[in-house]
Scaffold this active site. Structure first.
Site, PDB file in Angstrom:
ATOM      1  N   LYS A  63       0.847  -1.206   0.000  1.00 44.26           N
ATOM      2  CA  LYS A  63       0.000   0.000   0.000  1.00 44.26           C
ATOM      3  C   LYS A  63       0.877   1.249   0.000  1.00 44.26           C
ATOM      4  O   LYS A  63       2.090   1.157   0.217  1.00 44.26           O
ATOM      5  CB  LYS A  63      -0.898  -0.036   1.234  1.00 44.26           C
ATOM      6  CG  LYS A  63      -0.130  -0.065   2.542  1.00 44.26           C
ATOM      7  CD  LYS A  63      -0.996  -0.489   3.716  1.00 44.26           C
ATOM      8  CE  LYS A  63      -0.183  -0.526   4.995  1.00 44.26           C
ATOM      9  NZ  LYS A  63      -0.933  -1.082   6.118  1.00 44.26           N
ATOM     10  N   ARG A 161     -10.740  -1.103  15.143  1.00 43.79           N
ATOM     11  CA  ARG A 161     -10.769  -0.393  13.873  1.00 43.79           C
ATOM     12  C   ARG A 161     -11.608  -1.235  12.912  1.00 43.79           C
ATOM     13  O   ARG A 161     -12.789  -1.410  13.142  1.00 43.79           O
ATOM     14  CB  ARG A 161      -9.324  -0.158  13.395  1.00 43.79           C
ATOM     15  CG  ARG A 161      -9.180   0.916  12.351  1.00 43.79           C
ATOM     16  CD  ARG A 161      -7.728   1.116  11.904  1.00 43.79           C
ATOM     17  NE  ARG A 161      -7.154  -0.085  11.271  1.00 43.79           N
ATOM     18  CZ  ARG A 161      -5.962  -0.120  10.691  1.00 43.79           C
ATOM     19  NH1 ARG A 161      -5.197   0.960  10.651  1.00 43.79           N
ATOM     20  NH2 ARG A 161      -5.506  -1.229  10.141  1.00 43.79           N
ATOM     21  N   TYR A 290      14.445  29.503  10.138  1.00 43.15           N
ATOM     22  CA  TYR A 290      13.196  29.964  10.753  1.00 43.15           C
ATOM     23  C   TYR A 290      13.193  29.721  12.257  1.00 43.15           C
ATOM     24  O   TYR A 290      13.658  28.671  12.718  1.00 43.15           O
ATOM     25  CB  TYR A 290      11.999  29.212  10.178  1.00 43.15           C
ATOM     26  CG  TYR A 290      11.704  29.480   8.737  1.00 43.15           C
ATOM     27  CD1 TYR A 290      11.446  30.771   8.268  1.00 43.15           C
ATOM     28  CD2 TYR A 290      11.646  28.422   7.830  1.00 43.15           C
ATOM     29  CE1 TYR A 290      11.154  30.992   6.932  1.00 43.15           C
ATOM     30  CE2 TYR A 290      11.354  28.634   6.494  1.00 43.15           C
ATOM     31  CZ  TYR A 290      11.111  29.931   6.052  1.00 43.15           C
ATOM     32  OH  TYR A 290      10.821  30.135   4.739  1.00 43.15           O
ATOM     33  N   MET A 338      11.201  23.945   3.795  1.00 45.43           N
ATOM     34  CA  MET A 338      10.569  23.142   2.736  1.00 45.43           C
ATOM     35  C   MET A 338      11.573  22.656   1.697  1.00 45.43           C
ATOM     36  O   MET A 338      11.525  21.508   1.259  1.00 45.43           O
ATOM     37  CB  MET A 338       9.461  23.959   2.056  1.00 45.43           C
ATOM     38  CG  MET A 338       8.581  23.125   1.143  1.00 45.43           C
ATOM     39  SD  MET A 338       7.402  24.093   0.213  1.00 45.43           S
ATOM     40  CE  MET A 338       6.212  24.527   1.449  1.00 45.43           C
TER      41      MET A 338
HETATM   42  C1  LIG Z   1      -0.121  -2.028   6.654  1.00 42.29           C
HETATM   43  C2  LIG Z   1      -0.704  -3.290   7.099  1.00 42.29           C
HETATM   44  C3  LIG Z   1       0.104  -4.428   7.288  1.00 42.29           C
HETATM   45  C4  LIG Z   1       1.610  -4.406   7.127  1.00 42.29           C
HETATM   46  O1  LIG Z   1       2.201  -3.901   8.291  1.00 42.29           O
HETATM   47  P1  LIG Z   1       3.788  -3.760   8.454  1.00 42.29           P
HETATM   48  O2  LIG Z   1       3.935  -3.367   9.867  1.00 42.29           O
HETATM   49  O3  LIG Z   1       4.237  -2.703   7.524  1.00 42.29           O
HETATM   50  O4  LIG Z   1       4.384  -5.085   8.153  1.00 42.29           O
HETATM   51  C5  LIG Z   1      -0.518  -5.608   7.628  1.00 42.29           C
HETATM   52  N1  LIG Z   1      -1.857  -5.664   7.796  1.00 42.29           N
HETATM   53  C6  LIG Z   1      -2.661  -4.594   7.643  1.00 42.29           C
HETATM   54  C7  LIG Z   1      -4.141  -4.729   7.846  1.00 42.29           C
HETATM   55  C8  LIG Z   1      -2.121  -3.370   7.308  1.00 42.29           C
HETATM   56  O5  LIG Z   1      -2.926  -2.314   7.168  1.00 42.29           O
END
Ligand SMILES: *Cc1c(COP(=O)(O)O)cnc(C)c1O
Length: 402
Positions: A63, A161, A290, A338
């Site tokens: 992702k 969640r 800054y 930046m």
């Molecule tokens: C992002 C995610 C992972 C991977 O987690 P890492 O700590 O990066 O290995 C696994 N399961 C879910 C549901 C996630 O959202």
């Protein structure tokens, strides 16, 4: 990164120069860049796989543009190396992988908006089912298209969640199993605090109750997964789990010292570099940047790095982190801005030049700045740091195999 060696005697470019031009893009013209070592990614994957209890399927989490590494080159290499399933956050990310290659199973971890449901079939994706409201939507769509929809059912065992709350999951499971058009391919949960072994074990046992209550025939071909990069410590042999979901660790970043994998020598896949744009001498008592958060005690050479938080250097690492130039460490001074970041060159050799490579994440000579250390210096976590490498930073790929 070491400096380019001079051209070889006969004027031909050296191998290193060739590598850079051919494999890594033309770094000479870049102000900042992230180098992505795809061979290291492959080695990490093989290392992690070989350390897992067998048999165990590998879900590669890619992702957020493969944690900032670039989804297409990363996914392509992972396909060559062989993963069992890709996991992404949403439809758009899934579509990018699907447009590259058909056939690879892709799981969408996040919930879908109703208007996105049809993309499940268009792109041949697996959905994560989390709630009773999604089920009739998926069922209606499947009926209309006369196609089955594949899902992994998520149980909330304590994350608070996504997923059906474990004590109430029975009904959703029964409904799912009763819906012909839905194919239940997996069961998953997510850990809230892998560093807390007692709570993680509690989550595992809640999840196991749900799993064990499934009809045996349903359990037979189910992918059952929970563990991510941080939680593998208490992953037991001979457990109900037959898959892991790995994100961060495959990119060579170890999230947690105590994890099962902390002994594994995963290699960082990403390094981040910029260039020294200006060197200037400033008088004693001058305040820098800054907010005037750093004052020079004596007349000092200050180097101005051509990158800031608009690239990848986190705001809060000012006055805390270091940068590497010619294999030496120099402190980042004053607030990061930046587009520019300042380093104190008091201890630098006189012949240091504008244009030299500055490494903020990665190795130069025997010095190394780990991504986890920079994240710590910046009061953030490695996941967020990787997600904050912006579009302005070209990713250059090294692809060579051993
Ligand atoms: C992002 C995610 C992972 C991977 O987690 P890492 O700590 O990066 O290995 C696994 N399961 C879910 C549901 C996630 O959202």
């Amino acid at each position: 990164m070491p400096q380019d060696p001079q051209n070889s005697k006969n004027g031909d470019p050296t191998q290193e120069q060739l590598d850079r031009r051919l494999l890594k893009g033309n770094i000479d013209t870049m102000r900042s860049w992230a180098e992505i070592d795809l061979a290291a990614l492959e080695r990490n994957l093989n290392l992690i796989r070989s350390a897992l209890p067998q048999p165990m399927k590998y879900v590669s989490v890619v992702k957020a543009d493969a944690y900032g590494h670039g989804i297409l080159p990363t996914a392509a290499r992972l396909m060559q190396s062989g993963v069992d399933l890709f996991a992404v956050a949403n439809i758009k990310e899934a579509a990018e992988i699907r447009e590259m290659a058909s056939g690879w199973p892709i799981l969408v971890l996040g919930p879908l908006l109703e208007e996105e449901d049809s993309a499940l079939l268009e792109y041949d994706l697996i959905a994560t089912l989390s709630s009773a409201s999604e089920l009739p939507r998926f069922a209606a769509l499947a009926q209309k298209r006369k196609q089955k929809i594949k899902i992994h059912l998520k149980i909330d065992s304590g994350m608070g969640r996504l997923g059906a709350w474990w004590e109430e999951a029975g009904e959703l499971i029964a409904q799912t199993l009763a819906t012909q058009e839905i194919e239940l391919c997996g069961l998953l949960t997510h850990f809230a605090d892998p560093s807390d072994l007692a709570f993680t074990d509690l989550q595992r046992s809640r999840f196991q109750k749900i799993h064990d209550a499934l009809p045996a025939v349903t359990r037979e071909n189910l992918m059952v997964h929970a563990d991510n990069s941080s939680s593998l410590l208490n992953l037991q042999k001979d457990s109900i789990f037959n898959a892991v979901r790995i994100g961060l660790l495959q990119f060579g970043v170890s999230p947690q010292k105590e994890s099962l994998f902390s002994q594994l020598q995963v290699e960082p896949v990403l390094s981040f570099h910029s260039k020294l744009a200006i060197i200037k001498k400033l008088p004693a008592q001058t305040t820098l940047s800054y907010g005037r958060q750093h004052q020079l005690q004596r007349s000092t050479n200050i180097g101005i790095i051509s990158a800031g938080y608009g690239d990848a250097i986190p705001l809060h690492c000012g006055n805390r982190a270091d940068a590497l130039i010619r294999g030496n460490r120099y402190p980042i001074v004053g607030r990061v801005t930046m587009d520019q970041t300042l380093v104190d060159l008091t201890d630098a050799p006189d012949n240091l030049e504008v244009g030299e490579t500055v490494t903020l994440i990665g190795k130069q000579g025997d010095q190394e700045i780990l991504l986890t250390k920079l994240a710590e210096d910046a009061d953030t976590i490695p996941w967020e740091l990787l997600c904050s490498i912006t579009k302005r930073v070209p990713r250059v790929y090294t692809t060579n195999r051993e």
